[in-house]
Design a protein around this motif. Structure first.
Motif, PDB file in Angstrom:
ATOM      1  N   GLU A   7       0.831  -1.207   0.000  1.00  0.00           N
ATOM      2  CA  GLU A   7       0.000   0.000   0.000  1.00  0.00           C
ATOM      3  C   GLU A   7       0.862   1.252   0.000  1.00  0.00           C
ATOM      4  N   LEU A   8       1.920   1.237   0.796  1.00  0.00           N
ATOM      5  CA  LEU A   8       2.807   2.390   0.852  1.00  0.00           C
ATOM      6  C   LEU A   8       3.492   2.620  -0.491  1.00  0.00           C
ATOM      7  N   LEU A   9       3.975   1.534  -1.093  1.00  0.00           N
ATOM      8  CA  LEU A   9       4.696   1.674  -2.360  1.00  0.00           C
ATOM      9  C   LEU A   9       3.784   2.156  -3.480  1.00  0.00           C
ATOM     10  N   ALA A  10       2.528   1.719  -3.465  1.00  0.00           N
ATOM     11  CA  ALA A  10       1.587   2.132  -4.517  1.00  0.00           C
ATOM     12  C   ALA A  10       1.360   3.645  -4.493  1.00  0.00           C
ATOM     13  N   GLY A  11       1.380   4.239  -3.314  1.00  0.00           N
ATOM     14  CA  GLY A  11       1.216   5.681  -3.226  1.00  0.00           C
ATOM     15  C   GLY A  11       2.497   6.448  -3.466  1.00  0.00           C
ATOM     16  N   THR A  27      -3.398  -0.478 -11.066  1.00  0.00           N
ATOM     17  CA  THR A  27      -4.467  -1.424 -10.766  1.00  0.00           C
ATOM     18  C   THR A  27      -4.017  -2.534  -9.826  1.00  0.00           C
ATOM     19  N   ASP A  28      -2.698  -2.769  -9.765  1.00  0.00           N
ATOM     20  CA  ASP A  28      -2.189  -3.775  -8.831  1.00  0.00           C
ATOM     21  C   ASP A  28      -0.692  -3.568  -8.647  1.00  0.00           C
ATOM     22  N   LEU A  29      -0.230  -3.739  -7.410  1.00  0.00           N
ATOM     23  CA  LEU A  29       1.194  -3.720  -7.094  1.00  0.00           C
ATOM     24  C   LEU A  29       1.487  -4.890  -6.188  1.00  0.00           C
ATOM     25  N   ALA A  30       2.448  -5.707  -6.569  1.00  0.00           N
ATOM     26  CA  ALA A  30       2.773  -6.908  -5.790  1.00  0.00           C
ATOM     27  C   ALA A  30       4.275  -7.028  -5.621  1.00  0.00           C
ATOM     28  N   VAL A  31       4.691  -7.519  -4.462  1.00  0.00           N
ATOM     29  CA  VAL A  31       6.104  -7.796  -4.208  1.00  0.00           C
ATOM     30  C   VAL A  31       6.431  -9.164  -4.791  1.00  0.00           C
TER      31      VAL A  31
END
Length: 475
Positions: A7-11, A27-31
């Motif tokens: 969530e932090l990285l997406a912002g 639309t999506d960010l995943a480690v």
């Protein structure tokens, strides 16, 4: 309130200058992968910046490594149907010191997350790991054979780059982290290593790199070279010459103004020819036969029409470009192709006290890796540099109050330096005559059509610069 790291990285990532997906919603960010990086050795490299900033009470008291964690993280970012990978060096501290607040990502469960490339207390691990040729998790740190790396130097992040992040260690090394990861060996590592083996004087000495397997391919993550601390940027030198010309009201010719750049343009042309000869010797070469040349010309035409559809002003100049493309298609001769720089301009060269040095062999970052490694005519690099002379001479006129008087001087400066560069290139063994000049003209106008679109999107005030290419007698 804490958030997940995703969530932090997406912002946070949308505000980074190296993020390629600006203007589109995530639309999506995943480690995808996480590798903890061990901060080995004694704590002497960890010193408190401000009282109590990280659990200490006095300036200069050493921190313990347990108070700082650093992880190499690969993330995938999806924006509609497009998915890109990025690499991050994320640090975690109980409290961020004042000097790292600008690098803050946010408060996570493991502490305050931040972009650790800005933390000189921990980036030394990159140098020490390359020097030791360490394998850490899936990361492989490598040192160039025969090189020694001083691991005591502290780093500073350069602020000018767009698509990557570069750390300068002392005045000895510059380590470029390729933020957007494209599976495969980066052309910069491949080309510079090959040229170094041949003893080329026109490159910065390589020292090491970082790699990992991404999508089943050996992939370059970072590359470390000599930092040319006494060198001058080619673009800055050219602009100094142009400013001298504009300010020299009594001079009537570019050759009479202070700071004439033509001699350097000539030397740069010779260095470019030598570089092309070294590339041809280090990598395979090939020949594009006449039928394929015609197909290449059709590609030029398609890109021109695409540019016109986006920038209708270009339509009035289309006939000039089509005439140049027709001449190339009608030559009926093959074209010799080889490895080239691929994104050649004044901002990619540095003048040392003894030589011109060429940087950034990774090609255009937005292009697929296979395109950046493809064989091409060396005249594509020449065309790129000629276009750069045009930009150097004209871009200061965008908002200048005395455009009418200075425009002829700008044209004269560009023509003088273009001619000097081509003369140097020919003297150095490069070919630009007969049908070569026809190819160069087509390549330059194709490049100018690309520039028209770029300026219309990003710098409308600069649009007259590439449009002028279709009116001036270039080539």
């Amino acid at each position: 309130m804490t958030h997940t790291l995703e969530e932090l990285l997406a912002g946070w990532i949308t505000h980074q200058r190296w993020f390629a997906g600006k203007g589109r919603a995530i639309t999506d960010l995943a480690v995808e992968a996480v590798t903890p990086l061990p901060l080995r050795g004694p704590a002497e490299s960890f010193h408190s910046d401000v009282a109590g900033s990280c659990g200490t009470t006095h300036r200069g008291r050493p921190r313990t490594h347990e108070q700082v964690e650093v992880r190499h993280i690969v993330i995938t970012v999806r924006q509609d149907t497009r998915t890109d990978r990025y690499q991050l060096l994320v640090g975690f501290r109980p409290v961020l010191p004042q000097r790292l607040l600008h690098a803050a990502i946010g408060e996570a469960a493991d502490g305050h997350a931040y972009d650790a490339v800005h933390d000189a207390d921990v980036t030394g691990l990159l140098l020490s790991s390359m020097a030791a040729e360490a394998d850490i998790g899936g990361l492989r740190f490598r040192r160039m054979p025969g090189s020694e790396i001083d691991t005591s130097l502290r780093s500073l992040v350069l602020g000018a780059e767009q698509s990557n992040t570069s750390l300068v260690f002392g005045d000895a090394y510059i380590c470029k982290l390729f933020r957007k990861i494209v599976p495969g060996v980066n052309p910069e590592l491949e080309v510079v290593s090959a040229l170094a083996e041949r003893g080329s004087p026109n490159i910065a000495r390589p020292y090491g790199w970082i790699e990992a397997d991404v999508a089943g391919q050996n992939t370059t993550l970072a590359f470390t070279q000599e930092f040319l601390r006494t060198a001058s940027d080619g673009w800055a030198l050219a602009l100094t010459s142009v400013r001298d010309l504009y300010g020299s009201l009594s001079s009537t010719a570019a050759s009479e103004a202070g700071g004439d750049f033509a001699a350097e343009s000539n030397r740069l042309g010779m260095a470019t020819a030598h570089l092309h000869k070294e590339l041809a010797a280090a990598f395979p070469t090939s020949t594009v036969e006449a039928p394929e040349v015609k197909r290449m010309v059709e590609g030029f035409r398609r890109r021109l029409e695409d540019a016109i559809s986006e920038v209708p002003q270009l339509a009035a100049h289309a006939a000039v470009a089509h005439e140049a493309f027709d001449r190339l298609a009608d030559t009926g001769r093959p074209i010799t192709v080889q490895r080239v720089h691929g994104d050649y301009h004044l901002g990619q060269v540095m003048r040392t006290p003894s030589e011109w040095v060429v940087l950034d062999f990774e090609g255009e970052p937005g292009q697929p890796l296979q395109d950046r490694r493809a064989l091409d005519s060396p005249l594509r690099d020449v065309a790129g540099m000629l276009r750069s002379f045009e930009y150097a001479s004209r871009h200061l006129l965008a908002d200048h109050p005395d455009v009418a008087r200075l425009q002829p001087r700008a044209s004269e400066w560009a023509q003088r330096n273009r001619a000097a560069f081509i003369a140097g290139y020919s003297a150095g063994g490069g070919r630009i005559h007969g049908d070569d000049a026809v190819l160069l003209r087509a390549l330059e106008l194709s490049k100018a059509a690309y520039e028209v679109v770029y300026e219309a999107r990003n710098r409308p005030a600069w649009l007259p610069i590439p449009l002028a290419a279709f009116a001036d007698p270039i080539g």
